[in-house]
Motif scaffolding. Structure first.
Motif, PDB file in Angstrom:
ATOM      1  N   SER A 265      40.522  42.153  39.226  1.00 55.48           N
ATOM      2  CA  SER A 265      40.861  41.666  37.881  1.00 55.48           C
ATOM      3  C   SER A 265      41.811  40.475  37.980  1.00 55.48           C
ATOM      4  O   SER A 265      42.012  39.908  39.071  1.00 55.48           O
ATOM      5  CB  SER A 265      41.505  42.793  37.056  1.00 55.48           C
ATOM      6  N   ASP A 266      42.417  40.111  36.846  1.00 58.33           N
ATOM      7  CA  ASP A 266      43.334  38.970  36.772  1.00 58.33           C
ATOM      8  C   ASP A 266      44.398  39.047  37.856  1.00 58.33           C
ATOM      9  O   ASP A 266      44.992  40.114  38.081  1.00 58.33           O
ATOM     10  CB  ASP A 266      44.036  38.946  35.402  1.00 58.33           C
TER      11      ASP A 266
ATOM     12  N   LYS B  18      34.389  35.515  36.569  1.00 60.56           N
ATOM     13  CA  LYS B  18      34.239  36.211  35.297  1.00 60.56           C
ATOM     14  C   LYS B  18      35.207  37.380  35.164  1.00 60.56           C
ATOM     15  O   LYS B  18      35.559  37.789  34.049  1.00 60.56           O
ATOM     16  CB  LYS B  18      32.804  36.705  35.124  1.00 60.56           C
TER      17      LYS B  18
ATOM     18  N   GLY C 242      38.240  37.225  36.196  1.00 56.80           N
ATOM     19  CA  GLY C 242      39.582  36.668  36.106  1.00 56.80           C
ATOM     20  C   GLY C 242      40.285  36.522  37.435  1.00 56.80           C
ATOM     21  O   GLY C 242      41.463  36.124  37.479  1.00 56.80           O
TER      22      GLY C 242
END
Length: 425
Positions: A130-131, A151, A153
């Motif tokens: 994730s981010d 996509k 992050g």
């Protein structure tokens, strides 16, 4: 449909369908029809071999029609059964394919999804990417490898490839790992597995997840183990031109991790734990039932097709040995499945033009490496950052490669290359 001589096998196939539909089929006629088609095709192939390099040969990069005709009866029956079942979303046919492909790869679980890109995306999402995370990816790969990272992050961290195999370089991965590294995507490029042992040891020592991008490596082996069984999970694509290709988009994830498999199953189907009960923000990324039916038929032929590809690669390599064109070399521990057959020459465009003039298709996998893609300009890599990848992208050319290639076709391709080399000397 009328018969014009050249289309005799196709004409006969059409008449067979009509006769079956009208109930006019008679015992023994199927066998006689098959024998007639076989005689016609053998004469046509023999005639092609006699013509040699002096006549034009229309040869595509991949010929899916030849493959279809070679398994037509099996495919047609499987498609008819899948349609008649009316189980068009998931269902028993998808479950059967998942079981068979998991067994083929030597793992416990397979989850059918909508594409190879979806397979990478759902795997990384299920693993918690994730981010703020970083995912290490080879610069020498298809854009679909890196798109899911973006996509989600996360930040793709690119590394160079090995000179011999064009696959990800473990030494460069070691230098690229940081405190933010969540995963390494090891791409089995062109049908050749990445060197997984050093990557596995490195990732284990650093607490980093190792994921296979096996989208080009159906049936390939690394030290005797199948692609799809070498990391935490593996992503496969069933794009039509792949060694195991559907009749449209399709993909799968393979893994031995039960919890990961269950999470991907949830995410692929809109996050549903049961009908209309959504426990996660999932996606609509299911493998179509009809595609599963096609893939089940083709899986039975995959090892034979891969063996033919290896035979074709050996023929190419032997014939090109003195042409000055470089060929990809398989590592001694690899069982290559030659999804594409890539050669290298500094005069790529000249060679491509020479082949095209004789009706031979050639392509490039891939002419623009990831760090030079406009969509990735924000990563701020400069030309020269990955010299081995850049050398490959500047020189590579993919020649026709599919299981149904004939020896005289390979001979004609290599004779054109040899004549081009002599003319350029």
């Amino acid at each position: 449909m009328t018969c014009n001589g050249a289309n005799w096998p196709e004409f006969l196939d059409a008449r067979v369908v009509v006769f079956r539909h009208q109930g006019r089929w008679r015992g023994g006629l199927l066998e006689r029809a098959a024998e007639a088609k076989g005689r016609f095709r053998r004469r046509r192939r023999s005639r092609g071999a006699e013509l040699g390099a002096g006549s034009a040969l229309e040869l595509p990069l991949v010929d899916l029609k030849r493959q279809y005709l070679s398994i037509k009866e099996e495919i047609d029956a499987a498609l008819q059964d899948a349609v008649a079942s009316t189980e068009y979303i998931l269902g028993a046919e998808v479950a059967r394919f998942e079981e068979e492909f998991a067994d083929y790869c030597g793992v416990r679980y397979c989850i059918g999804v909508g594409s190879g890109t979806a397979a990478i995306h759902l795997t990384l999402e299920a693993l918690g990417v994730s981010d703020g995370d970083e995912v290490i990816v080879p610069a020498n790969t298809f854009f679909g490898t890196v798109l899911p990272v973006l996509k989600l992050g996360a930040t793709p961290v690119l590394v160079d490839c090995e000179e011999q195999t064009a696959t990800i370089d473990a030494d460069r991965v070691s230098k690229a790992i940081s405190s933010r590294t969540k995963a390494v995507l090891a791409v089995h490029l062109y049908g050749h597995c990445a060197d997984m042992d050093p990557l596995e040891q490195l990732c284990a020592s650093q607490g980093v997840l190792l994921v296979e991008d096996a989208c080009q490596a159906h049936g390939a082996r690394y030290k005797g183990r199948r692609a799809g069984s070498l990391g935490k999970a593996a992503a496969f694509s069933f794009y039509p031109s792949k060694n195991l290709g559907a009749y449209g988009d399709g993909g799968a994830v393979t893994t031995d991790d039960q919890k990961l498999a269950e999470r991907i199953q949830l995410l692929r189907n809109l996050g549903q734990s049961s009908k209309y009960v959504h426990v996660a923000e999932g996606w609509n990324e299911r493998l179509d039932t009809i595609q599963a039916a096609v893939l089940r038929v083709k899986l039975r032929h995959l090892d034979r097709w891969n063996a033919l590809r290896r035979r074709h690669a050996e023929a190419y390599e032997e014939a090109l040995a003195n042409t000055g064109v470089r060929t990809q070399q398989a590592a001694p521990w690899a069982e290559h499945v030659w999804h594409v057959y890539v050669v290298r020459t500094p005069k790529r465009e000249e060679l491509r033009s020479a082949l095209a003039a004789q009706g031979i298709a050639a392509s490039m996998h891939y002419p623009l490496p990831l760090h030079e893609q406009p969509a990735l300009a924000h990563l701020d890599y400069k030309r020269g950052a990955f010299p081995v990848t850049e050398a490959w992208s500047n020189e590579l050319l993919s020649l026709p490669m599919f299981a149904e290639l004939e020896p005289h076709e390979i001979k004609q391709v290599t004779e054109i290359i040899d004549a081009w080399k002599e003319a350029a000397a």
